[in-house]
Write a protein that holds these residues in place. Sequence first.
Motif, PDB file in Angstrom:
ATOM      1  N   GLU A  12       0.829  -1.210   0.000  1.00 27.09           N
ATOM      2  CA  GLU A  12       0.000   0.000   0.000  1.00 27.09           C
ATOM      3  C   GLU A  12       0.864   1.262   0.000  1.00 27.09           C
ATOM      4  O   GLU A  12       2.027   1.218   0.420  1.00 27.09           O
ATOM      5  CB  GLU A  12      -0.898  -0.004   1.245  1.00 27.09           C
ATOM      6  CG  GLU A  12      -1.951  -1.097   1.237  1.00 27.09           C
ATOM      7  CD  GLU A  12      -2.909  -0.953   0.069  1.00 27.09           C
ATOM      8  OE1 GLU A  12      -3.664   0.034   0.049  1.00 27.09           O
ATOM      9  OE2 GLU A  12      -2.895  -1.818  -0.844  1.00 27.09           O
ATOM     10  N   PRO A  13       0.322   2.373  -0.462  1.00 25.49           N
ATOM     11  CA  PRO A  13       1.068   3.630  -0.423  1.00 25.49           C
ATOM     12  C   PRO A  13       1.491   3.968   1.007  1.00 25.49           C
ATOM     13  O   PRO A  13       0.791   3.615   1.964  1.00 25.49           O
ATOM     14  CB  PRO A  13       0.064   4.676  -0.942  1.00 25.49           C
ATOM     15  CG  PRO A  13      -0.969   3.907  -1.693  1.00 25.49           C
ATOM     16  CD  PRO A  13      -1.023   2.551  -1.070  1.00 25.49           C
ATOM     17  N   ASP A  57      11.442  -0.800  -7.055  1.00 22.30           N
ATOM     18  CA  ASP A  57      10.415  -0.142  -6.235  1.00 22.30           C
ATOM     19  C   ASP A  57       9.113  -0.048  -7.037  1.00 22.30           C
ATOM     20  O   ASP A  57       9.111  -0.202  -8.258  1.00 22.30           O
ATOM     21  CB  ASP A  57      10.920   1.266  -5.862  1.00 22.30           C
ATOM     22  CG  ASP A  57      10.096   1.894  -4.746  1.00 22.30           C
ATOM     23  OD1 ASP A  57       9.243   1.197  -4.156  1.00 22.30           O
ATOM     24  OD2 ASP A  57      10.317   3.093  -4.466  1.00 22.30           O
ATOM     25  N   TYR A  58       8.033   0.179  -6.313  1.00 19.82           N
ATOM     26  CA  TYR A  58       6.742   0.396  -6.990  1.00 19.82           C
ATOM     27  C   TYR A  58       6.035   1.579  -6.330  1.00 19.82           C
ATOM     28  O   TYR A  58       6.097   1.748  -5.106  1.00 19.82           O
ATOM     29  CB  TYR A  58       5.873  -0.866  -6.877  1.00 19.82           C
ATOM     30  CG  TYR A  58       4.406  -0.590  -7.111  1.00 19.82           C
ATOM     31  CD1 TYR A  58       3.927  -0.321  -8.402  1.00 19.82           C
ATOM     32  CD2 TYR A  58       3.497  -0.562  -6.044  1.00 19.82           C
ATOM     33  CE1 TYR A  58       2.592  -0.034  -8.602  1.00 19.82           C
ATOM     34  CE2 TYR A  58       2.153  -0.281  -6.251  1.00 19.82           C
ATOM     35  CZ  TYR A  58       1.708  -0.018  -7.531  1.00 19.82           C
ATOM     36  OH  TYR A  58       0.371   0.271  -7.735  1.00 19.82           O
ATOM     37  N   SER A  59       5.395   2.376  -7.143  1.00 21.22           N
ATOM     38  CA  SER A  59       4.616   3.485  -6.597  1.00 21.22           C
ATOM     39  C   SER A  59       3.308   3.613  -7.363  1.00 21.22           C
ATOM     40  O   SER A  59       3.302   3.741  -8.582  1.00 21.22           O
ATOM     41  CB  SER A  59       5.427   4.781  -6.699  1.00 21.22           C
ATOM     42  OG  SER A  59       4.547   5.888  -6.685  1.00 21.22           O
ATOM     43  N   GLU A  60       2.241   3.548  -6.605  1.00 20.75           N
ATOM     44  CA  GLU A  60       0.914   3.628  -7.229  1.00 20.75           C
ATOM     45  C   GLU A  60       0.752   4.959  -7.955  1.00 20.75           C
ATOM     46  O   GLU A  60       0.105   5.043  -8.991  1.00 20.75           O
ATOM     47  CB  GLU A  60      -0.143   3.499  -6.135  1.00 20.75           C
ATOM     48  CG  GLU A  60      -1.540   3.248  -6.646  1.00 20.75           C
ATOM     49  CD  GLU A  60      -2.531   3.128  -5.486  1.00 20.75           C
ATOM     50  OE1 GLU A  60      -2.717   1.986  -4.998  1.00 20.75           O
ATOM     51  OE2 GLU A  60      -3.086   4.153  -5.060  1.00 20.75           O
ATOM     52  N   LYS A  61       1.379   5.983  -7.375  1.00 17.60           N
ATOM     53  CA  LYS A  61       1.249   7.318  -7.936  1.00 17.60           C
ATOM     54  C   LYS A  61       1.893   7.398  -9.324  1.00 17.60           C
ATOM     55  O   LYS A  61       1.396   8.056 -10.224  1.00 17.60           O
ATOM     56  CB  LYS A  61       1.910   8.344  -7.002  1.00 17.60           C
ATOM     57  CG  LYS A  61       1.181   9.668  -7.053  1.00 17.60           C
ATOM     58  CD  LYS A  61       1.755  10.792  -6.186  1.00 17.60           C
ATOM     59  CE  LYS A  61       2.398  10.426  -4.886  1.00 17.60           C
ATOM     60  NZ  LYS A  61       3.118  11.561  -4.278  1.00 17.60           N
ATOM     61  N   GLU A  62       3.009   6.722  -9.475  1.00 19.12           N
ATOM     62  CA  GLU A  62       3.762   6.848 -10.718  1.00 19.12           C
ATOM     63  C   GLU A  62       3.474   5.752 -11.734  1.00 19.12           C
ATOM     64  O   GLU A  62       3.793   5.891 -12.901  1.00 19.12           O
ATOM     65  CB  GLU A  62       5.269   6.851 -10.422  1.00 19.12           C
ATOM     66  CG  GLU A  62       5.717   8.129  -9.769  1.00 19.12           C
ATOM     67  CD  GLU A  62       7.209   8.337  -9.908  1.00 19.12           C
ATOM     68  OE1 GLU A  62       7.849   7.583 -10.668  1.00 19.12           O
ATOM     69  OE2 GLU A  62       7.695   9.252  -9.250  1.00 19.12           O
ATOM     70  N   GLN A  63       2.952   4.621 -11.233  1.00 18.49           N
ATOM     71  CA  GLN A  63       2.801   3.484 -12.145  1.00 18.49           C
ATOM     72  C   GLN A  63       1.347   3.060 -12.237  1.00 18.49           C
ATOM     73  O   GLN A  63       0.685   2.890 -11.211  1.00 18.49           O
ATOM     74  CB  GLN A  63       3.666   2.310 -11.676  1.00 18.49           C
ATOM     75  CG  GLN A  63       5.155   2.583 -11.857  1.00 18.49           C
ATOM     76  CD  GLN A  63       5.990   1.588 -11.075  1.00 18.49           C
ATOM     77  OE1 GLN A  63       6.029   1.633  -9.847  1.00 18.49           O
ATOM     78  NE2 GLN A  63       6.633   0.688 -11.794  1.00 18.49           N
ATOM     79  N   SER A  64       0.892   2.902 -13.458  1.00 21.16           N
ATOM     80  CA  SER A  64      -0.488   2.452 -13.651  1.00 21.16           C
ATOM     81  C   SER A  64      -0.588   0.967 -13.304  1.00 21.16           C
ATOM     82  O   SER A  64       0.438   0.286 -13.173  1.00 21.16           O
ATOM     83  CB  SER A  64      -0.892   2.663 -15.107  1.00 21.16           C
ATOM     84  OG  SER A  64      -0.117   1.814 -15.920  1.00 21.16           O
ATOM     85  N   ASP A  65      -1.802   0.464 -13.180  1.00 21.13           N
ATOM     86  CA  ASP A  65      -2.015  -0.960 -12.913  1.00 21.13           C
ATOM     87  C   ASP A  65      -1.388  -1.823 -13.996  1.00 21.13           C
ATOM     88  O   ASP A  65      -0.865  -2.902 -13.735  1.00 21.13           O
ATOM     89  CB  ASP A  65      -3.515  -1.266 -12.838  1.00 21.13           C
ATOM     90  CG  ASP A  65      -4.100  -0.829 -11.498  1.00 21.13           C
ATOM     91  OD1 ASP A  65      -3.298  -0.317 -10.671  1.00 21.13           O
ATOM     92  OD2 ASP A  65      -5.319  -0.988 -11.296  1.00 21.13           O
ATOM     93  N   LYS A  66      -1.455  -1.308 -15.215  1.00 19.40           N
ATOM     94  CA  LYS A  66      -0.923  -2.081 -16.339  1.00 19.40           C
ATOM     95  C   LYS A  66       0.595  -2.211 -16.214  1.00 19.40           C
ATOM     96  O   LYS A  66       1.155  -3.287 -16.402  1.00 19.40           O
ATOM     97  CB  LYS A  66      -1.328  -1.377 -17.648  1.00 19.40           C
ATOM     98  CG  LYS A  66      -0.515  -1.709 -18.866  1.00 19.40           C
ATOM     99  CD  LYS A  66      -1.403  -2.336 -19.953  1.00 19.40           C
ATOM    100  CE  LYS A  66      -0.634  -2.884 -21.140  1.00 19.40           C
ATOM    101  NZ  LYS A  66       0.716  -3.337 -20.918  1.00 19.40           N
TER     102      LYS A  66
END
Length: 634
Positions: A12-13, A57-66
Amino acid sequence: MKQDVRILLLGEPKVGKTSLIMSLVGEEFPEEVPSRAEEITIPADVTPEKVPTHIVDYSEKEQSDKVLKDEIIKVERRMSDFDMKFSSSQANVVCVVYDVTNEDTIDKIRTKWIPLVNGDAEKGNKIPIILVGNKSDLRCGSSMETILPIMNQFSEIETCVECSAKNLKNISELFYYAQKAVLHPTAPLYDPEDKQLKPLCVRALSRIFYISDQDNDRILSDTELNRFQKSCFGNPLAPQALEDVKTVVWKNTSDGVQDNGLTLNGFLFLNTLFIQRGRHETTWTILRKFGYHDNLELTDDYLYPELRVPVGSTTELNQQGHQFLQQLFDKYDEDKDSALSPSELRNLFCVCPYMPWGAEVYMTVATTDDGYITNHGYLCQWTLSAYLDIHRCLEHLGYLGYPILTEQQSQTSAITVTRDREVDLEKCQTQRSVFLCKVIGPRGTGKTAFLQAFVGRNVEKTVNPSSAFSPYAINTVQVSKQEKYLILKEVDVEAEFLKASDASCDVACLMYDTGDPHSFDYCASIYKQHYMESNIPCVLVASKVDLSEVKQLHGMTPAEFCYKHRLPPPLPFSSLFLDSSSKSIYTRLAWAAMYPHLNGSDMSNTSFWLRVALGSAVVAVLGFAIYRAAVRLK
Ligand code: GTP
Ligand code: MG
């Protein structure tokens, strides 16, 4: 075996993914972090397991679900490459990060993140997951109680760890666990639901047990355990540690310790214990030492070490190979009768996934009256296998644990690759000890009887009924006071011999039936077609000389033919009279193979030719007498 490790952090963020990465890299807590860290590559030499490691890393803000899905698929694809043994494979793990102070981020592990990562994956093909509880500095006590049910629900969760990016607690541990999850995965070894080792793991560990049990009493003694420990981990166990191990096994199993040593069950229990206590790298170290890949099959690198065999060279077992195989024989010849009964042979090969020798072995080599393979026959069969199919032979030596037991790099140290035959011919000498003789003749000439007589059997009476047909026979003969292996291969001229390469061998034995008038004609034509112009020595053998001889329907008599082509005179053979003169044919064949340059100059024995000239209708028994005289004259 060093593949890159790719670690993907999800969650989660605001749970602290980016902070964790930055803390690891900067060795201090960054107050300000971007929403997504750049991909980081840690060079092999600074990681605990010495493997290049990428952290993503992963960021919901920067990366779409796709984009996220693509990132996971990238991980998955690498996983399946890995399974297919692609050499450049990367192995992977996902860290699902949660905030120990935020129940909602824990709930999402179950409802969102794990289904996202492994929802579509089949059992056994799931990406390993590590649960990471961050911000432990903000909470006293642990989140374990909430986490444990999740761990029980999803078997792909390798482990969990609580840490803090802020006070740098467990940060390097977290990445170490991630590496470990990839390099020493639990999934292939252990079924967390059944709480036991998986069948393939049991099979692999059993093989290791049988190889390590050097006296074949199905118990690992202190000496055997120490040797095992040393070959896997580099140092022997301390005496106390050895006792502790046995005590643990003894306390927890009914049959794990016997006669002060570990039984197979004890050994399996011990490994189960390692895994249950999170020490599965111990079991992996053992498995890898014995040649296993992550899928618990032996690796190709282990089974098929590279061995270059140039054209013109052959492959032979050397002293070291012989010694290993002899020790193996002694280990499994339980009744010490210098022969392997079918069950002893099965035990010897129990560490192989299939029986390396088929039923034809009983025809190929010497056996006892009971039809058991003798010690000598056993070594002969190995010699044959090394000569005919070296890669198979190396594979079998691998199954039998050759590199581990001899402390050699690979099975190739058991093998000598001989010098090119052309060089041998040029220098008029050879160091080889195995020679191939093709026994060529029309159907029904008595080739099989000739081969069987070579391994001491009368074809009619004593061929083992359970054996399958073999065109080969192998035995040793004494030539110039040296023991040489001679392989006989029977070739039916009517069915085979279509290509010129079928003719190649160290010596050709052309056999004709003295009772069949058409027989010699075949031999003569084969000779002219394949051997007359070659530098392969030829020896003619006249079979069934115990029967009355008939005139051969050929332009000249066999004796004349030999004389004309500067071949040694036909040697008489009868499978009914296996006396020394019949047996000396084999020596003569090996001799011709060893000294091909002398072939043709072997005709100094003119008295023989004078006698042969007495008449072509030599009666068989007379033929014997003449031959003996000739031998004595030599
Ligand atoms: P997204 O990029 O939005 O997905 O968030 P993230 O998971 O990368 O979280 P990030 O690293 O940006 O951290 C979120 C907030 O938590 C920041 O204010 C951090 O300073 C704080 N934080 C991260 N780790 C810790 C920690 O271990 N302890 C404490 N007390 N705060 C932390
Ligand atoms: Mg972030």
